[in-house]
Design a protein around this motif. Structure first.
Motif, PDB file in Angstrom:
ATOM      1  N   ARG A  57       6.409  20.479  20.007  1.00 44.51           N
ATOM      2  CA  ARG A  57       5.043  20.605  20.536  1.00 44.51           C
ATOM      3  C   ARG A  57       4.131  19.787  19.630  1.00 44.51           C
ATOM      4  NH1 ARG A  57       7.685  25.163  20.412  1.00 44.51           N
ATOM      5  NH2 ARG A  57       8.177  26.248  22.358  1.00 44.51           N
ATOM      6  N   ILE A  58       3.561  18.748  20.169  1.00 43.06           N
ATOM      7  CA  ILE A  58       2.908  17.749  19.343  1.00 43.06           C
ATOM      8  C   ILE A  58       1.420  18.056  19.189  1.00 43.06           C
ATOM      9  CG2 ILE A  58       2.290  16.091  21.172  1.00 43.06           C
ATOM     10  CD1 ILE A  58       3.510  13.907  19.305  1.00 43.06           C
ATOM     11  N   ASP A  59       0.927  17.953  17.972  1.00 36.16           N
ATOM     12  CA  ASP A  59      -0.501  17.981  17.659  1.00 36.16           C
ATOM     13  C   ASP A  59      -0.734  16.780  16.752  1.00 36.16           C
ATOM     14  OD1 ASP A  59      -3.032  18.359  16.503  1.00 36.16           O
ATOM     15  OD2 ASP A  59      -2.906  20.527  16.698  1.00 36.16           O
ATOM     16  N   HIS A  60      -1.337  15.727  17.285  1.00 41.65           N
ATOM     17  CA  HIS A  60      -1.354  14.468  16.537  1.00 41.65           C
ATOM     18  C   HIS A  60      -2.138  14.572  15.231  1.00 41.65           C
ATOM     19  CE1 HIS A  60      -5.253  13.884  18.666  1.00 41.65           C
ATOM     20  NE2 HIS A  60      -5.558  13.165  17.621  1.00 41.65           N
ATOM     21  N   TYR A  61      -3.005  15.585  15.087  1.00 37.68           N
ATOM     22  CA  TYR A  61      -3.706  15.748  13.810  1.00 37.68           C
ATOM     23  C   TYR A  61      -2.729  16.012  12.666  1.00 37.68           C
ATOM     24  CZ  TYR A  61      -8.715  15.415  14.446  1.00 37.68           C
ATOM     25  OH  TYR A  61      -9.985  14.917  14.626  1.00 37.68           O
ATOM     26  N   LEU A  62      -1.627  16.676  12.976  1.00 38.69           N
ATOM     27  CA  LEU A  62      -0.654  16.979  11.924  1.00 38.69           C
ATOM     28  C   LEU A  62       0.072  15.728  11.443  1.00 38.69           C
ATOM     29  CD1 LEU A  62       0.895  20.334  13.203  1.00 38.69           C
ATOM     30  CD2 LEU A  62      -0.946  19.979  11.556  1.00 38.69           C
ATOM     31  N   GLY A  63       0.021  14.654  12.223  1.00 35.50           N
ATOM     32  CA  GLY A  63       0.652  13.417  11.809  1.00 35.50           C
ATOM     33  C   GLY A  63      -0.257  12.485  11.035  1.00 35.50           C
ATOM     34  N   LYS A  64      -1.541  12.827  10.908  1.00 37.57           N
ATOM     35  CA  LYS A  64      -2.466  11.961  10.189  1.00 37.57           C
ATOM     36  C   LYS A  64      -2.102  11.904   8.703  1.00 37.57           C
ATOM     37  CE  LYS A  64      -6.542  12.506  13.149  1.00 37.57           C
ATOM     38  NZ  LYS A  64      -6.802  11.075  13.349  1.00 37.57           N
ATOM     39  N   PRO A  65      -2.145  10.722   8.103  1.00 40.23           N
ATOM     40  CA  PRO A  65      -1.835  10.624   6.670  1.00 40.23           C
ATOM     41  C   PRO A  65      -2.713  11.540   5.827  1.00 40.23           C
ATOM     42  CG  PRO A  65      -1.947   8.432   7.657  1.00 40.23           C
ATOM     43  CD  PRO A  65      -2.417   9.397   8.705  1.00 40.23           C
ATOM     44  N   SER A  66      -3.976  11.712   6.229  1.00 42.13           N
ATOM     45  CA  SER A  66      -4.884  12.550   5.453  1.00 42.13           C
ATOM     46  C   SER A  66      -4.437  14.004   5.449  1.00 42.13           C
ATOM     47  CB  SER A  66      -6.303  12.438   6.013  1.00 42.13           C
ATOM     48  OG  SER A  66      -6.299  12.580   7.421  1.00 42.13           O
ATOM     49  N   VAL A  67      -3.863  14.489   6.557  1.00 45.93           N
ATOM     50  CA  VAL A  67      -3.375  15.865   6.590  1.00 45.93           C
ATOM     51  C   VAL A  67      -2.130  15.993   5.721  1.00 45.93           C
ATOM     52  CG1 VAL A  67      -2.534  17.725   8.064  1.00 45.93           C
ATOM     53  CG2 VAL A  67      -4.396  16.260   8.854  1.00 45.93           C
ATOM     54  N   GLN A  68      -1.285  14.961   5.708  1.00 44.10           N
ATOM     55  CA  GLN A  68      -0.129  14.980   4.811  1.00 44.10           C
ATOM     56  C   GLN A  68      -0.580  14.999   3.356  1.00 44.10           C
ATOM     57  OE1 GLN A  68       2.880  15.426   6.326  1.00 44.10           O
ATOM     58  NE2 GLN A  68       1.367  15.577   7.959  1.00 44.10           N
ATOM     59  N   ASN A  69      -1.650  14.273   3.065  1.00 46.49           N
ATOM     60  CA  ASN A  69      -2.176  14.283   1.703  1.00 46.49           C
ATOM     61  C   ASN A  69      -2.805  15.630   1.348  1.00 46.49           C
ATOM     62  OD1 ASN A  69      -1.607  11.730   0.466  1.00 46.49           O
ATOM     63  ND2 ASN A  69      -2.969  10.789   1.960  1.00 46.49           N
ATOM     64  N   LEU A  70      -3.318  16.330   2.350  1.00 43.93           N
ATOM     65  CA  LEU A  70      -3.843  17.666   2.109  1.00 43.93           C
ATOM     66  C   LEU A  70      -2.723  18.591   1.625  1.00 43.93           C
ATOM     67  CD1 LEU A  70      -5.805  20.044   2.315  1.00 43.93           C
ATOM     68  CD2 LEU A  70      -5.452  20.032   4.794  1.00 43.93           C
TER      69      LEU A  70
END
Length: 490
Positions: A169-182
């Protein structure tokens, strides 16, 4: 590893604006596994060559460095194939099955870039055609349902064909580099963990602001609104990333277990809190970047007198030991003053002030999500013009430590859809939403939707706000009641 990626809705807006460009970038970066095929599926009667020409014409509109050269697109086009299908006809799924079995790829990805009303039909037909094998993965785009009941119905139908580990189940916000950096900021560094709690944090703000209106999506948006479109998924996933406890490891279910605990710990709504802690707005005509723009009710596809919200601001709390009493503010809307998404962690003032600081000012950490990607830590320091050591009478000046990830790591970074598509092909579930997470999110927002329906019956619609502003004034009053303010008001 060979793969077939079957793109249902292969001629649609999402396919050519987001998915196919992301797959092209993965090939350009050398991260797309070799031996792959991308199979567009739609009702149009097209050959492989015609489908490639259609995608080439759409790619020609891409601006800047992301536009492929003729040589690059020719190489990418070798991956593109097309199958004409009527998604309601079992015979067409049988033809697709024969097409896929003739090659026998190691992994088959079924990406449902279609209307959510078709998810159940497509999954059931895939099962009937024998396409729900252990090698198959299915990707579901949002919105997954319109409320809790419809979300449960879709998930039940999908689980009747695929196991939970096959569903992405895709939520493209979770793929943002900034969220990974969070997540890296929180769980890869020891610096902030002692501060990440109620004793030192005064409030946390999550803002997702858009300058655009509904554009050509008026008919879709009018049946959705900001709460379903942004809060139930993107904003709550960001809240989980900020509020979750450290998982025992980096495995998918360990991370998703902790996110689920946050969603289940959100304070429930009461009639009093719904009236006090939620603001609903709808943009009116105004000025944006010096140009006049229409109000929501003047947009094409919007029903006359619509009460659909284009702005939501709300206050909530995570009722657990770490966060008890700390307000979390969520704000999202269209036709706002800026295109910007950020998370601001506002720290408490020093317990004993021996220096003067600007009135109402305190340290804060800002995680920028878009359009820039980075971190800013707001501190206080003695001004350069001061001579000698700092004294208690001295007023300190605000300073900022700024880390721009685009400058540090380069602008040619992996985009959200590119990362997520590669994770689907590789079978990594870490950045995808589990069904119980979705149900918990829907369960939490449903009382808000119900309260708005009751308000509509009383003739109390959303508050109007002028385009180009930060929403209704009630949103500022919402945070001011607790002695806080939105970041642009600090």
């Amino acid at each position: 590893m060979s793969f077939d990626l079957v793109l249902f809705g292969g001629t649609g807006d999402l396919a050519w604006r987001k998915l196919l460009p992301a797959l092209f970038q993965a090939q350009r970066h050398g991260t797309l596994p070799a031996g792959g095929r991308i199979i567009g599926v739609a009702r149009d009667d097209l050959s492989d060559a015609q489908y490639r020409a259609l995608i080439a014409s759409r790619f020609a509109a891409v601006e800047g460095d992301k536009r492929p050269s003729a040589t690059e697109f020719e190489r990418f086009a070798e991956l593109l194939h097309y199958v004409r299908m009527d998604l309601s006809q079992g015979a067409d799924y049988a033809r697709l099955a024969a097409h896929l079995r003739a090659r026998g790829a190691d992994t088959v990805v079924m990406y449902l870039a279609t209307a959510p009303t078709l998810f159940t039909t497509v999954c059931e037909q895939l099962g009937a055609a024998g396409l729900a094998t252990p090698a198959t993965r299915v990707v579901l785009e949002k919105p997954l349902g319109h409320d809790l009941a419809s979300n449960r119905a879709i998930n039940a139908a999908v689980r009747g064909v695929f196991s939970e580990r096959q569903v992405f189940r895709i939520d493209h916000y979770l793929g943002k580099p900034s969220v990974q950096n969070l997540l890296a900021l929180r769980f890869g560094n020891a610096l902030f963990e002692p501060l990440w709690r109620r004793e030192t944090v005064a409030s946390i703000e999550i803002t997702i602001a858009e300058q655009l209106g509904v554009e050509k999506r008026g008919a879709f948006y009018d049946g959705t609104g900001a709460l379903r479109d942004m809060v139930q998924n993107h904003a709550l996933q960001l809240l989980c990333a900020i509020g979750m406890e450290p998982p025992i490891n980096a495995h998918a279910d360990a991370i998703r277990d902790e996110k689920l605990k946050v969603l289940r710990s959100l304070k429930g709504w009461t009639p009093e809190s719904l009236a006090r802690d939620v603001v609903r707005g709808q943009y009116a005509a105004g000025q944006l970047a010096g140009e006049a723009v229409p109000g929501y009710l003047q947009e094409p596809g919007v029903a006359p007198g619509s009460r659909t919200e284009t702005f939501v601001a709300l206050r909530t709390e995570i009722a657990n030991w770490r966060w008890a009493g700390v307000p979390f503010y969520i704000r999202t809307g269209k036709r706002l003053a800026a295109h910007e998404a950020h998370i601001a962690v506002h720290f408490r003032e020093a317990p004993h002030a021996i220096y003067r600081t600007p009135m109402g000012a305190a340290n804060r950490l800002v995680i920028h999500l878009q359009p820039r990607d980075g971190l800013a830590l707001h501190l206080f320091a003695a001004g350069q013009s001061q001579r000698g050591p700092a004294t208690a009478a001295q007023t300190l000046a605000p300073v900022q430590l700024d880390l721009d990830f685009d400058q540090r790591f380069g602008r040619e970074r992996v985009g959200a859809y590119e990362r997520l598509l590669l994770d689907v092909i590789d079978g990594r579930l870490n950045l995808f939403v589990r069904s119980d997470e979705q149900e918990a999110a829907w369960r939490w927002v449903e009382p808000v939707l119900q309260s708005w329906r009751e308000a509509d019956e009383r003739g109390e619609g959303p508050r109007p706000y002028a385009s180009g502003t930060w929403g209704p004034s009630a949103a500022s009053a919402l945070v001011a009641k607790s002695g806080h303010s939105w970041m642009e008001e600090v």
